[in-house]
Design a protein around this motif. Structure first.
Motif, short mmCIF file in Angstrom:
data_model
loop_
_atom_site.label_atom_id
_atom_site.label_comp_id
_atom_site.label_asym_id
_atom_site.label_seq_id
_atom_site.Cartn_x
_atom_site.Cartn_y
_atom_site.Cartn_z
N TYR A 197 24.58 54.68 2.16
CA TYR A 197 24.85 55.35 3.44
C TYR A 197 24.48 56.94 3.10
N ARG A 198 23.86 57.42 4.05
CA ARG A 198 23.68 58.73 4.27
C ARG A 198 23.87 59.36 5.39
N GLU A 199 24.84 60.26 5.39
CA GLU A 199 25.26 60.92 6.69
C GLU A 199 24.21 61.96 6.97
N ASN A 200 23.76 61.91 8.34
CA ASN A 200 22.76 62.97 8.84
C ASN A 200 23.74 63.69 9.79
N ASN A 201 23.88 65.02 9.33
CA ASN A 201 24.53 65.91 10.34
C ASN A 201 23.78 66.16 11.85
N ARG A 202 22.53 65.97 11.82
CA ARG A 202 21.91 66.31 12.90
C ARG A 202 21.42 64.97 13.80
N ALA A 203 21.86 63.90 13.45
CA ALA A 203 21.25 62.67 14.11
C ALA A 203 21.17 62.76 15.61
N TYR A 204 22.17 63.33 16.08
CA TYR A 204 22.42 63.52 17.70
C TYR A 204 21.15 64.05 18.08
N ARG A 205 20.32 65.01 17.32
CA ARG A 205 19.19 65.61 18.02
C ARG A 205 18.15 64.69 18.10
N ARG A 206 18.16 63.54 17.46
CA ARG A 206 17.20 62.41 18.01
C ARG A 206 17.38 61.84 19.33
N LEU A 207 18.63 61.98 19.74
CA LEU A 207 18.97 61.19 20.98
C LEU A 207 18.29 61.92 22.20
N LEU A 208 18.34 63.53 22.09
CA LEU A 208 17.60 64.01 23.25
C LEU A 208 16.43 63.50 23.80
N PRO A 209 15.38 63.32 22.78
CA PRO A 209 14.16 63.03 23.45
C PRO A 209 14.11 61.36 23.88
N LEU A 210 14.84 60.60 23.22
CA LEU A 210 15.24 59.27 23.72
C LEU A 210 15.85 59.27 25.12
N LEU A 211 16.73 60.31 25.58
CA LEU A 211 17.56 60.43 26.48
C LEU A 211 16.49 60.73 27.70
N LEU A 212 15.70 61.80 27.36
CA LEU A 212 14.64 62.28 28.34
C LEU A 212 13.64 61.23 28.50
N GLY A 213 13.25 60.34 27.90
CA GLY A 213 12.43 59.31 28.08
C GLY A 213 13.17 58.05 28.97
N ALA A 214 14.29 58.11 28.63
CA ALA A 214 15.14 57.12 29.48
C ALA A 214 15.29 57.39 30.89
N LEU A 215 15.42 58.98 31.08
CA LEU A 215 15.52 59.23 32.40
C LEU A 215 14.33 59.23 33.15
N ILE A 216 13.06 59.42 32.61
CA ILE A 216 11.82 59.26 33.09
C ILE A 216 11.54 57.69 33.52
N LEU A 217 11.95 56.96 32.54
CA LEU A 217 11.97 55.37 32.82
C LEU A 217 12.90 54.91 33.90
#
Length: 182
Positions: A10-30
């Protein structure tokens, strides 16, 4: 580390939440596409009709099924949209290393609304209905049906992220920046 092979488990990524923003914008468009275009188009003996999700809700309400219409509206439009907007409210300031106002309250709201968003249940219902209606009429899936299907996949990825984990990322960013900025 794995005690047997020495591999990293397991490797903790302290910036993993930043990947959520593009996904979220895509979800809003969809989400917008899913609600703006027809879900299906039917051709029954030369008579074509098409319907959107809002048209379906209005039809349920007009057929004296107000409670069902309200439940469909809440579970397929209101709660998913509110949850995505709350997550957007959190992620945009966090991407700029800022703490959003009412952070704790918004995270708790996301946790409370998450079980009520049931777009995937709606999609299964639509697919069953399309399959049954195809025996009586020609049924053509619309843009919204494909958008809903893609939205379900994107939301599944987004919902795999526990909003409580934002506390950890917020704490790590604050420690790194040396201050809490608003």
């Amino acid at each position: 580390m794995c005690l047997r092979c020495g591999g990293q488990l397991y490797r903790e990524n302290n910036r993993a939440y930043r990947r959520l923003l593009p996904l979220l914008l895509g979800a809003l468009i969809l989400f917008l596409l899913s609600n703006a275009y027809p879900i299906v188009e039917m051709d029954l003996k030369g008579v074509r009709s098409q319907t959107t999700l809002l048209d379906s809700i209005q039809a349920l309400y007009a057929d004296n099924m107000a409670l069902i219409a309200i439940l469909v509206f809440i579970t397929t439009i209101l709660f998913p949209l509110v949850e995505m907007l709350m997550l957007l409210y959190l992620l945009i300031p966090m991407a700029r290393h800022r703490t959003p106002a009412n952070f704790a309250r918004v995270v708790r709201c996301i946790q409370r609304t998450r079980p009520w968003g049931m777009i995937e249940v709606f999609l299964v219902g639509v697919l069953v209905t399309v399959a049954k209606l195809s025996a009586m009429a020609e049924v053509l899936p619309g843009i919204a049906l494909w958008s809903f299907a893609t939205l379900v996949v994107v939301l599944a990825v987004l919902m795999a992220f526990d909003p409580r984990d934002l506390w950890q990322y917020l704490d790590n960013d604050q420690c790194r920046d040396g201050e809490l900025s608003r």
